[in-house]
Design a protein around this motif. Structure first.
Motif, PDB file in Angstrom:
ATOM      1  N   ASP A   1       0.851  -1.183   0.000  1.00  0.00           N
ATOM      2  CA  ASP A   1       0.000   0.000   0.000  1.00  0.00           C
ATOM      3  C   ASP A   1       0.892   1.240   0.000  1.00  0.00           C
ATOM      4  O   ASP A   1       2.121   1.138   0.045  1.00  0.00           O
ATOM      5  CB  ASP A   1      -0.979  -0.012   1.179  1.00  0.00           C
ATOM      6  CG  ASP A   1      -0.293   0.064   2.542  1.00  0.00           C
ATOM      7  OD1 ASP A   1       0.920   0.352   2.627  1.00  0.00           O
ATOM      8  OD2 ASP A   1      -0.986  -0.164   3.545  1.00  0.00           O
ATOM      9  N   TRP A   2       0.255   2.424  -0.044  1.00  0.00           N
ATOM     10  CA  TRP A   2       1.006   3.665  -0.151  1.00  0.00           C
ATOM     11  C   TRP A   2       1.951   3.859   1.030  1.00  0.00           C
ATOM     12  O   TRP A   2       3.094   4.275   0.879  1.00  0.00           O
ATOM     13  CB  TRP A   2       0.029   4.832  -0.266  1.00  0.00           C
ATOM     14  CG  TRP A   2       0.677   6.107  -0.670  1.00  0.00           C
ATOM     15  CD1 TRP A   2       0.850   6.569  -1.932  1.00  0.00           C
ATOM     16  CD2 TRP A   2       1.242   7.089   0.201  1.00  0.00           C
ATOM     17  NE1 TRP A   2       1.498   7.787  -1.908  1.00  0.00           N
ATOM     18  CE2 TRP A   2       1.747   8.125  -0.604  1.00  0.00           C
ATOM     19  CE3 TRP A   2       1.371   7.195   1.580  1.00  0.00           C
ATOM     20  CZ2 TRP A   2       2.366   9.248  -0.079  1.00  0.00           C
ATOM     21  CZ3 TRP A   2       1.985   8.316   2.107  1.00  0.00           C
ATOM     22  CH2 TRP A   2       2.470   9.323   1.266  1.00  0.00           C
TER      23      TRP A   2
ATOM     24  N   CYS B   1       5.022   1.573   0.895  1.00  0.00           N
ATOM     25  CA  CYS B   1       5.970   2.129  -0.081  1.00  0.00           C
ATOM     26  C   CYS B   1       6.733   3.295   0.527  1.00  0.00           C
ATOM     27  O   CYS B   1       7.952   3.399   0.378  1.00  0.00           O
ATOM     28  CB  CYS B   1       5.252   2.592  -1.344  1.00  0.00           C
ATOM     29  SG  CYS B   1       4.601   1.280  -2.381  1.00  0.00           S
ATOM     30  N   ARG B   2       6.012   4.156   1.203  1.00  0.00           N
ATOM     31  CA  ARG B   2       6.640   5.338   1.801  1.00  0.00           C
ATOM     32  C   ARG B   2       7.708   4.948   2.813  1.00  0.00           C
ATOM     33  O   ARG B   2       8.821   5.480   2.806  1.00  0.00           O
ATOM     34  CB  ARG B   2       5.569   6.194   2.453  1.00  0.00           C
ATOM     35  CG  ARG B   2       6.103   7.444   3.076  1.00  0.00           C
ATOM     36  CD  ARG B   2       4.989   8.249   3.673  1.00  0.00           C
ATOM     37  NE  ARG B   2       5.533   9.466   4.257  1.00  0.00           N
ATOM     38  CZ  ARG B   2       4.932  10.172   5.163  1.00  0.00           C
ATOM     39  NH1 ARG B   2       3.733   9.817   5.579  1.00  0.00           N
ATOM     40  NH2 ARG B   2       5.473  11.246   5.658  1.00  0.00           N
TER      41      ARG B   2
ATOM     42  N   GLN C   1       3.723   3.500  -6.111  1.00  0.00           N
ATOM     43  CA  GLN C   1       2.970   4.643  -5.598  1.00  0.00           C
ATOM     44  C   GLN C   1       2.213   5.346  -6.720  1.00  0.00           C
ATOM     45  O   GLN C   1       1.074   5.778  -6.519  1.00  0.00           O
ATOM     46  CB  GLN C   1       3.904   5.630  -4.888  1.00  0.00           C
ATOM     47  CG  GLN C   1       4.307   5.180  -3.509  1.00  0.00           C
ATOM     48  CD  GLN C   1       5.049   6.259  -2.758  1.00  0.00           C
ATOM     49  OE1 GLN C   1       5.930   6.915  -3.290  1.00  0.00           O
ATOM     50  NE2 GLN C   1       4.707   6.428  -1.492  1.00  0.00           N
TER      51      GLN C   1
ATOM     52  N   LEU D   1      -0.851   3.295  -7.494  1.00  0.00           N
ATOM     53  CA  LEU D   1      -1.856   3.488  -6.449  1.00  0.00           C
ATOM     54  C   LEU D   1      -2.561   4.836  -6.610  1.00  0.00           C
ATOM     55  O   LEU D   1      -3.772   4.932  -6.434  1.00  0.00           O
ATOM     56  CB  LEU D   1      -1.212   3.390  -5.064  1.00  0.00           C
ATOM     57  CG  LEU D   1      -0.712   2.005  -4.673  1.00  0.00           C
ATOM     58  CD1 LEU D   1       0.160   2.085  -3.423  1.00  0.00           C
ATOM     59  CD2 LEU D   1      -1.861   1.036  -4.468  1.00  0.00           C
ATOM     60  N   ALA D   2      -1.805   5.870  -6.951  1.00  0.00           N
ATOM     61  CA  ALA D   2      -2.394   7.200  -7.146  1.00  0.00           C
ATOM     62  C   ALA D   2      -3.374   7.182  -8.315  1.00  0.00           C
ATOM     63  O   ALA D   2      -4.466   7.746  -8.221  1.00  0.00           O
ATOM     64  CB  ALA D   2      -1.298   8.238  -7.376  1.00  0.00           C
TER      65      ALA D   2
ATOM     66  N   GLU E   1      -4.314   6.424  -2.899  1.00  0.00           N
ATOM     67  CA  GLU E   1      -3.287   7.113  -2.122  1.00  0.00           C
ATOM     68  C   GLU E   1      -3.980   7.862  -1.000  1.00  0.00           C
ATOM     69  O   GLU E   1      -5.174   8.136  -1.083  1.00  0.00           O
ATOM     70  CB  GLU E   1      -2.482   8.061  -2.995  1.00  0.00           C
ATOM     71  CG  GLU E   1      -3.285   9.206  -3.560  1.00  0.00           C
ATOM     72  CD  GLU E   1      -2.461  10.108  -4.456  1.00  0.00           C
ATOM     73  OE1 GLU E   1      -1.243  10.201  -4.259  1.00  0.00           O
ATOM     74  OE2 GLU E   1      -3.038  10.720  -5.342  1.00  0.00           O
TER      75      GLU E   1
ATOM     76  N   GLU F   1      -2.056  11.942   5.005  1.00  0.00           N
ATOM     77  CA  GLU F   1      -0.607  12.008   4.842  1.00  0.00           C
ATOM     78  C   GLU F   1       0.019  12.900   5.923  1.00  0.00           C
ATOM     79  O   GLU F   1       1.067  12.571   6.475  1.00  0.00           O
ATOM     80  CB  GLU F   1      -0.272  12.546   3.455  1.00  0.00           C
ATOM     81  CG  GLU F   1       1.211  12.506   3.165  1.00  0.00           C
ATOM     82  CD  GLU F   1       1.519  12.950   1.753  1.00  0.00           C
ATOM     83  OE1 GLU F   1       2.684  13.295   1.522  1.00  0.00           O
ATOM     84  OE2 GLU F   1       0.622  12.945   0.898  1.00  0.00           O
TER      85      GLU F   1
END
Length: 80
Positions: free
Chosen positions: A18-19, A22-23, A60, A63-64, A69, A75
């Motif tokens: 998921d986002w 990844c982050r 990412q 996902l966006a 996202e 965020e």
């Protein structure tokens, strides 16, 4: 292994991330690169890290495009 070989491996690895995952992984990769500033661009470990970074960024982006996202609010308050 070449960059392309590593990239294929990481595309498979991150396809279900998921986002936020990844982050966090991107932060880990960049922190590692910051610690290893002495690595020449052709170093196998550096090549591996950049292939992972690129695969994570591409995930990412996917996902966006799919609308998966986090919002700006989410965020800003992510503590992960």
């Amino acid at each position: 292994m070449t960059y392309n070989d590593w990239h294929e491996v990481f595309e498979i690895k991150v396809k279900d991330y998921d986002w936020y995952t990844c982050r966090r992984a991107l932060f880990d990769c960049h922190d590692t690169l910051a610690l290893r500033k002495d690595l020449p661009p052709s170093d196998p470990y550096g090549v591996k890290l950049w292939a992972e970074i690129d695969a994570l960024r591409e995930q990412q982006q996917r996902l966006a495009k799919a609308g998966r996202e986090p919002s700006d609010f989410e965020e800003r308050y992510d503590r992960g």
